[in-house]
Design a protein around this motif. Sequence first.
Motif, mmCIF file in Angstrom:
data_model
loop_
_atom_site.group_PDB
_atom_site.id
_atom_site.type_symbol
_atom_site.label_atom_id
_atom_site.label_comp_id
_atom_site.label_asym_id
_atom_site.label_seq_id
_atom_site.Cartn_x
_atom_site.Cartn_y
_atom_site.Cartn_z
ATOM 1 N N PHE A 83 2.681 0.572 15.073
ATOM 2 C CA PHE A 83 1.463 0.406 14.288
ATOM 3 C C PHE A 83 0.739 1.709 14.057
ATOM 4 C CE2 PHE A 83 1.548 -3.998 13.675
ATOM 5 C CZ PHE A 83 2.252 -4.497 14.753
ATOM 6 N N ALA A 84 0.695 2.514 15.094
ATOM 7 C CA ALA A 84 0.038 3.806 14.952
ATOM 8 C C ALA A 84 0.739 4.604 13.864
ATOM 9 C CB ALA A 84 0.056 4.563 16.269
ATOM 10 N N ASN A 85 2.083 4.527 13.857
ATOM 11 C CA ASN A 85 2.846 5.216 12.820
ATOM 12 C C ASN A 85 2.479 4.719 11.441
ATOM 13 O OD1 ASN A 85 4.223 6.635 14.747
ATOM 14 N ND2 ASN A 85 6.088 5.411 14.632
ATOM 15 N N ARG A 86 2.429 3.410 11.318
ATOM 16 C CA ARG A 86 2.129 2.800 10.030
ATOM 17 C C ARG A 86 0.704 3.142 9.591
ATOM 18 N NH1 ARG A 86 3.853 2.271 5.514
ATOM 19 N NH2 ARG A 86 3.379 0.390 4.311
ATOM 20 N N ILE A 87 -0.233 3.071 10.510
ATOM 21 C CA ILE A 87 -1.618 3.385 10.167
ATOM 22 C C ILE A 87 -1.749 4.834 9.763
ATOM 23 C CG2 ILE A 87 -3.970 3.581 11.032
ATOM 24 C CD1 ILE A 87 -3.671 1.161 12.485
ATOM 25 N N PHE A 88 -1.072 5.709 10.480
ATOM 26 C CA PHE A 88 -1.103 7.123 10.102
ATOM 27 C C PHE A 88 -0.622 7.283 8.663
ATOM 28 C CE2 PHE A 88 -1.420 11.558 11.111
ATOM 29 C CZ PHE A 88 -0.529 12.167 10.243
ATOM 30 N N ASP A 89 0.487 6.618 8.347
ATOM 31 C CA ASP A 89 1.021 6.673 6.971
ATOM 32 C C ASP A 89 0.015 6.195 5.948
ATOM 33 O OD1 ASP A 89 4.451 5.722 7.755
ATOM 34 O OD2 ASP A 89 3.450 7.680 7.658
ATOM 35 N N LEU A 90 -0.716 5.153 6.302
ATOM 36 C CA LEU A 90 -1.685 4.607 5.351
ATOM 37 C C LEU A 90 -2.915 5.509 5.202
ATOM 38 C CD1 LEU A 90 -1.465 0.786 6.152
ATOM 39 C CD2 LEU A 90 -0.482 1.998 4.218
ATOM 40 N N PHE A 91 -3.272 6.192 6.283
ATOM 41 C CA PHE A 91 -4.375 7.157 6.197
ATOM 42 C C PHE A 91 -3.934 8.378 5.387
ATOM 43 C CE2 PHE A 91 -7.988 6.628 9.412
ATOM 44 C CZ PHE A 91 -7.792 5.273 9.609
ATOM 45 N N ASP A 92 -2.666 8.740 5.571
ATOM 46 C CA ASP A 92 -2.101 9.943 4.960
ATOM 47 C C ASP A 92 -1.721 9.667 3.505
ATOM 48 O OD1 ASP A 92 1.091 11.681 5.531
ATOM 49 O OD2 ASP A 92 -0.678 12.294 4.374
ATOM 50 N N VAL A 93 -2.759 9.464 2.695
ATOM 51 C CA VAL A 93 -2.566 9.035 1.316
ATOM 52 C C VAL A 93 -1.685 9.977 0.499
ATOM 53 C CG1 VAL A 93 -3.807 8.465 -0.806
ATOM 54 C CG2 VAL A 93 -4.767 7.844 1.376
ATOM 55 N N LYS A 94 -1.854 11.273 0.724
ATOM 56 C CA LYS A 94 -1.078 12.235 -0.061
ATOM 57 C C LYS A 94 0.315 12.479 0.522
ATOM 58 C CE LYS A 94 -5.474 14.790 -0.700
ATOM 59 N NZ LYS A 94 -6.161 13.987 0.312
ATOM 60 N N GLN A 95 0.626 11.749 1.599
ATOM 61 C CA GLN A 95 1.956 11.830 2.203
ATOM 62 C C GLN A 95 2.384 13.265 2.548
ATOM 63 O OE1 GLN A 95 4.447 8.909 2.839
ATOM 64 N NE2 GLN A 95 2.306 8.543 3.306
ATOM 65 N N ARG A 96 1.470 13.945 3.248
ATOM 66 C CA ARG A 96 1.801 15.317 3.657
ATOM 67 C C ARG A 96 2.071 15.399 5.139
ATOM 68 N NH1 ARG A 96 -3.581 18.310 2.225
ATOM 69 N NH2 ARG A 96 -4.356 16.386 3.191
ATOM 70 N N GLY A 97 1.918 14.272 5.834
ATOM 71 C CA GLY A 97 2.018 14.316 7.289
ATOM 72 C C GLY A 97 0.721 14.817 7.903
ATOM 73 N N LEU A 98 -0.329 14.890 7.094
ATOM 74 C CA LEU A 98 -1.623 15.385 7.572
ATOM 75 C C LEU A 98 -2.755 14.564 6.962
ATOM 76 C CD1 LEU A 98 -0.892 19.159 6.951
ATOM 77 C CD2 LEU A 98 -1.146 18.118 9.210
#
Lengths: 151, 213
Positions: free
Chosen positions: B71-86
């Motif tokens: 879930f943490a992975n998925r949430i990070f992805d959703l926060f990371d809108v520009k898909q930069r890993g940041l």
Amino acid sequence: MILFRNGNKTKTLNAFHIISLLEGFNLSSLFEEKKREEKEEIRFATTKSPETMVAKLESVATEMKFMVDKTGDESSLRMKRNKIGRKGRLGIMAEIWAVAPSLVVVEVKKSSGDTLEYNRFCSKQLRPALKDIVWTSGYESTPAGVVGCIN
Amino acid sequence: MGCFNSTVRKPAPGHENPIVLASQTAFSVSEVEALFELFKSISSSVIDDGLINKEEFQLALFKNRKKENLFANRIFDLFDVKQRGLIDFGDFVKALNVFHPNAPQEDKISFCFKLYDMDGTGFIERQEVKQMLIALLCESELKLADDTIETILDKTFLEADVDQDGKIDKSEWHNFVSQNPSLLKIMTLPYLRDITTTFPSFVFNSEVEEIAT
């Protein structure tokens, strides 16, 4: 299958309920400075029936001089300690969830009163009293006397 | 809107104008400022670059930078809108905004759907739900027999998967959540409403204890 009817039977959970109950994601820890161990919730599983759990919690509560309030629905229990503590009377709420016919999850939370008193109550009184009904993983059959509280 | 004093601030790297962010979200300007304090502390915990990377996110969530979970992975992805890993501050505020008590239900339902749609196919497949369930039960040290899990899934999909195609689409999810509103409880963080009073000073220890695993 146990169905949820208002105030009648224990709540049954679908997969998504279970997912949220087990707090797969809980962003509140982003805001918390303390480690997870200090969280005030106790959650454990048991193979006892919901009715047995309610009865057991009630008897534990009465033994520890709590007044039990069952005016809510039948799958949750509220209790308040008779003695007035540092921040008023310690209040506890227990919710009982039927995950599967053979598996019930109980969630205990502080509803009022001092956190330290609550923590002390949990470790010194509540956990020992529930030791024989807590079920841990790896044992597909009846629980051995192993304590397995999942937090 | 009334009068307020705006101090002219030189924007720090990754710091979008709080007034702009406040106007786009349910947060007030001072709440955005409070969130910035939180953001600063998280984003500087491993690499001090004004951005939150995966490790820093894990550290903030689990107090353990090495711990991972589905879930943490998925949430990070959703926060990371520009898909930069940041995650930058703007991403951070806008994503947290969805969890605000005043955020529109639509946004919450949508975010939740995307969260559970792990592989981003636009459907929540049975296999995905099974995977999530098993991962979570494992983490909670609970074990259920496989056919118990299958029964739970059967029941869930019977209710949610209206056209019985083995997956839950956006509109089925919508209906399902409307009938089971408690499922959205996880999408609201109540204290976001008064973040400046709940957290009057974001005093974070710079030496956050890491639990060695």
